[in-house]
Design a protein around this motif. Structure first.
Motif, mmCIF file in Angstrom:
data_model
loop_
_atom_site.group_PDB
_atom_site.id
_atom_site.type_symbol
_atom_site.label_atom_id
_atom_site.label_comp_id
_atom_site.label_asym_id
_atom_site.label_seq_id
_atom_site.Cartn_x
_atom_site.Cartn_y
_atom_site.Cartn_z
ATOM 1 N N PHE A 178 0.794 -1.221 0.000
ATOM 2 C CA PHE A 178 0.000 0.000 0.000
ATOM 3 C C PHE A 178 0.833 1.280 0.000
ATOM 4 C CE2 PHE A 178 -2.029 -3.445 2.466
ATOM 5 C CZ PHE A 178 -2.988 -3.800 1.522
ATOM 6 N N GLU A 179 2.098 1.186 -0.402
ATOM 7 C CA GLU A 179 2.939 2.373 -0.555
ATOM 8 C C GLU A 179 2.718 2.942 -1.960
ATOM 9 O OE1 GLU A 179 6.999 1.677 0.593
ATOM 10 O OE2 GLU A 179 6.424 0.518 2.357
ATOM 11 N N PHE A 180 1.526 3.483 -2.154
ATOM 12 C CA PHE A 180 1.069 3.881 -3.486
ATOM 13 C C PHE A 180 1.982 4.918 -4.144
ATOM 14 C CE2 PHE A 180 -2.749 2.381 -1.260
ATOM 15 C CZ PHE A 180 -3.218 1.461 -2.185
ATOM 16 N N ARG A 181 2.341 5.926 -3.405
ATOM 17 C CA ARG A 181 3.177 6.992 -3.983
ATOM 18 C C ARG A 181 4.514 6.439 -4.457
ATOM 19 N NH1 ARG A 181 4.721 12.705 -0.918
ATOM 20 N NH2 ARG A 181 5.793 13.668 -2.690
ATOM 21 N N LYS A 182 5.140 5.658 -3.623
ATOM 22 C CA LYS A 182 6.445 5.080 -3.966
ATOM 23 C C LYS A 182 6.347 4.192 -5.200
ATOM 24 C CE LYS A 182 9.746 1.628 -2.243
ATOM 25 N NZ LYS A 182 10.079 0.735 -1.112
ATOM 26 N N ILE A 183 5.335 3.336 -5.232
ATOM 27 C CA ILE A 183 5.206 2.360 -6.315
ATOM 28 C C ILE A 183 4.878 3.030 -7.641
ATOM 29 C CG2 ILE A 183 3.827 0.404 -7.149
ATOM 30 C CD1 ILE A 183 3.700 -0.473 -4.149
ATOM 31 N N PHE A 184 3.982 4.011 -7.622
ATOM 32 C CA PHE A 184 3.661 4.713 -8.867
ATOM 33 C C PHE A 184 4.869 5.483 -9.399
ATOM 34 C CE2 PHE A 184 -0.938 4.259 -7.752
ATOM 35 C CZ PHE A 184 -1.333 3.680 -8.952
ATOM 36 N N LYS A 185 5.726 5.964 -8.479
ATOM 37 C CA LYS A 185 6.933 6.668 -8.902
ATOM 38 C C LYS A 185 7.943 5.731 -9.575
ATOM 39 C CE LYS A 185 7.230 10.777 -5.989
ATOM 40 N NZ LYS A 185 8.038 11.503 -4.967
ATOM 41 N N LEU A 186 7.871 4.453 -9.239
ATOM 42 C CA LEU A 186 8.793 3.475 -9.834
ATOM 43 C C LEU A 186 8.425 3.125 -11.278
ATOM 44 C CD1 LEU A 186 9.209 0.967 -6.846
ATOM 45 C CD2 LEU A 186 10.905 2.598 -7.681
ATOM 46 N N MET A 187 7.218 3.478 -11.683
ATOM 47 C CA MET A 187 6.751 3.127 -13.029
ATOM 48 C C MET A 187 7.381 4.028 -14.086
ATOM 49 S SD MET A 187 2.709 2.394 -12.353
ATOM 50 C CE MET A 187 2.193 1.321 -11.007
ATOM 51 N N SER A 188 7.514 3.469 -15.282
ATOM 52 C CA SER A 188 8.091 4.209 -16.411
ATOM 53 C C SER A 188 7.652 3.535 -17.700
ATOM 54 C CB SER A 188 9.622 4.204 -16.308
ATOM 55 O OG SER A 188 10.114 2.866 -16.452
ATOM 56 N N LEU A 189 7.991 4.151 -18.813
ATOM 57 C CA LEU A 189 7.691 3.545 -20.118
ATOM 58 C C LEU A 189 8.400 2.200 -20.254
ATOM 59 C CD1 LEU A 189 6.450 3.653 -22.957
ATOM 60 C CD2 LEU A 189 8.458 4.965 -23.691
ATOM 61 N N LYS A 190 9.606 2.123 -19.727
ATOM 62 C CA LYS A 190 10.371 0.874 -19.749
ATOM 63 C C LYS A 190 9.621 -0.229 -19.012
ATOM 64 C CE LYS A 190 14.882 -0.953 -18.271
ATOM 65 N NZ LYS A 190 16.149 -0.609 -17.574
ATOM 66 N N TYR A 191 9.011 0.128 -17.897
ATOM 67 C CA TYR A 191 8.248 -0.842 -17.098
ATOM 68 C C TYR A 191 7.019 -1.330 -17.866
ATOM 69 C CZ TYR A 191 5.099 -2.541 -13.429
ATOM 70 O OH TYR A 191 4.231 -3.290 -12.689
ATOM 71 N N VAL A 192 6.323 -0.409 -18.505
ATOM 72 C CA VAL A 192 5.141 -0.776 -19.293
ATOM 73 C C VAL A 192 5.535 -1.725 -20.420
ATOM 74 C CG1 VAL A 192 3.295 0.088 -20.803
ATOM 75 C CG2 VAL A 192 3.922 1.372 -18.750
ATOM 76 N N LEU A 193 6.635 -1.419 -21.094
ATOM 77 C CA LEU A 193 7.120 -2.282 -22.186
ATOM 78 C C LEU A 193 7.512 -3.659 -21.645
ATOM 79 C CD1 LEU A 193 9.293 0.256 -24.231
ATOM 80 C CD2 LEU A 193 7.058 -0.687 -24.859
ATOM 81 N N LEU A 194 8.108 -3.686 -20.462
ATOM 82 C CA LEU A 194 8.480 -4.960 -19.844
ATOM 83 C C LEU A 194 7.237 -5.808 -19.581
ATOM 84 C CD1 LEU A 194 10.584 -6.837 -18.527
ATOM 85 C CD2 LEU A 194 10.235 -5.563 -16.387
ATOM 86 N N LEU A 195 6.185 -5.188 -19.050
ATOM 87 C CA LEU A 195 4.933 -5.896 -18.814
ATOM 88 C C LEU A 195 4.378 -6.482 -20.104
ATOM 89 C CD1 LEU A 195 2.952 -3.603 -16.318
ATOM 90 C CD2 LEU A 195 4.064 -5.771 -15.822
ATOM 91 N N ILE A 196 4.433 -5.695 -21.167
ATOM 92 C CA ILE A 196 3.909 -6.146 -22.465
ATOM 93 C C ILE A 196 4.711 -7.332 -22.989
ATOM 94 C CG2 ILE A 196 3.574 -5.497 -24.888
ATOM 95 C CD1 ILE A 196 2.981 -2.636 -23.859
ATOM 96 N N VAL A 197 6.032 -7.231 -22.902
ATOM 97 C CA VAL A 197 6.903 -8.303 -23.403
ATOM 98 C C VAL A 197 6.679 -9.585 -22.610
ATOM 99 C CG1 VAL A 197 9.303 -9.060 -23.638
ATOM 100 C CG2 VAL A 197 8.664 -6.741 -24.308
ATOM 101 N N VAL A 198 6.607 -9.471 -21.290
ATOM 102 C CA VAL A 198 6.370 -10.645 -20.438
ATOM 103 C C VAL A 198 5.018 -11.274 -20.760
ATOM 104 C CG1 VAL A 198 5.947 -11.412 -18.064
ATOM 105 C CG2 VAL A 198 7.871 -9.898 -18.559
ATOM 106 N N PHE A 199 4.008 -10.425 -20.969
ATOM 107 C CA PHE A 199 2.673 -10.926 -21.329
ATOM 108 C C PHE A 199 2.715 -11.675 -22.657
ATOM 109 C CE2 PHE A 199 -1.200 -10.301 -23.852
ATOM 110 C CZ PHE A 199 -2.127 -10.945 -23.047
ATOM 111 N N ILE A 200 3.389 -11.120 -23.645
ATOM 112 C CA ILE A 200 3.465 -11.752 -24.972
ATOM 113 C C ILE A 200 4.165 -13.106 -24.881
ATOM 114 C CG2 ILE A 200 4.508 -11.586 -27.273
ATOM 115 C CD1 ILE A 200 4.032 -8.537 -27.109
ATOM 116 N N ILE A 201 5.281 -13.156 -24.152
ATOM 117 C CA ILE A 201 6.026 -14.414 -23.987
ATOM 118 C C ILE A 201 5.149 -15.462 -23.306
ATOM 119 C CG2 ILE A 201 7.958 -15.523 -22.794
ATOM 120 C CD1 ILE A 201 9.542 -12.914 -23.239
#
Length: 266
Positions: A178-201
């Motif tokens: 529940f450390e929402f601020r910290k976790i949202f700050k860790l997100m980036s375009l690189k993270y989104v792309l990583l999620l997509i790649v992992v999902f595709i695999i």
């Protein structure tokens, strides 16, 4: 680079396959239990003898408890994998099963609470619209549509949030979810792309596994062989769950490596 996370996670599984095989076998067992329980449900629905139903229900409950226990233990192991990755430790052992069970239970509860937090607003909107549908049908229908549309951005936010929240939980304990601020700050375009790649695999691997069973079930369906179809269905579920354990290790390793790098930048 995303490619480095993918390569590292693949080698992580390859180099520690003997350790992870235990989890694969546990997942396989859970698949068997799930298949048998599905059969039990369909079988109980066709029973008219109440004495047999009373006899079989306790067996079903015991199997359900065993299945939940296995799921919690596997989830607890995932938590260890994430924590060890962030702390640069080797692949974890399967010791202290009670600790794995508790970690898996807390992980499941935390994920459930997160789902409620993110999805409660559209759910309440739809529920209120259904309750007042007799008062103003058109307005209620429009409100239901609005609620369903709202599910899309909220589910998207939940999908982005959960992986990093899981890693944060493994390192910082239950309230790390529940450390929402910290976790949202860790997100980036690189993270989104990583999620997509992992999902595709994961999607491709699951598709490769499913295709032979789909063909087999079509053949049994044409042959009108219900028992063979059910056996094929149970086998597919079992094999899929066996492989899904390794996909889980792969995914959580990728997210943990990203988390570790982002924390290191701060």
């Amino acid at each position: 680079m995303i490619g480095d996370y993918i390569k590292d996670s693949y080698n992580y599984i390859k180099n520690n396959f003997s350790k992870f095989l235990i989890g694969g076998i546990l997942s396989l067992i859970s698949g068997i239990f799930l298949g048998v329980m599905t059969f039990f449900i369909s079988y109980l629905g066709n029973l008219y003898d109440i004495s047999r139903v009373v006899f079989l229900i306790p067996i079903f409950i015991i199997m359900f408890i065993i299945l939940l226990t296995i799921i919690f233990i596997i989830s607890g192991y995932y938590v260890r994998v994430m924590k060890n990755t962030v702390e640069n430790k080797e692949a974890p052992d399967w010791d202290n099963i009670w600790e794995l069970f508790v970690s898996g239970l807390l992980y499941t509860v935390g994920m459930l609470i997160l789902s409620i937090i993110f999805l409660i607003i559209p759910f309440i909107i739809i529920l209120m619209a259904i309750l007042f549908i007799n008062i103003n049908t058109k307005l209620s229908v429009l409100t239901i549509i609005l609620g369903l549309l709202l599910f899309i951005p909220f589910i998207l936010c939940l999908t982005l949030y959960q992986p990093l929240a899981s890693v944060n939980f493994s390192v910082n304990g239950f309230f790390g979810f529940f450390e929402f601020r910290k976790i949202f700050k860790l997100m980036s375009l690189k993270y989104v792309l990583l999620l997509i790649v992992v999902f595709i695999i994961s999607f491709i691997v699951n598709l490769i596994i499913s295709i032979p069973f789909i063909i087999l079930k079509i053949v049994f369906l044409i042959a009108n062989s219900d028992i063979s179809f059910m056996i094929a269905d149970i086998l597919e579920s079992t094999v899929s769950l066996f492989v899904s354990f390794f996909l889980g290790i792969f995914s959580y390793r990728c997210y943990s490596l990203y988390y570790k790098d982002k924390i290191g930048e701060r």
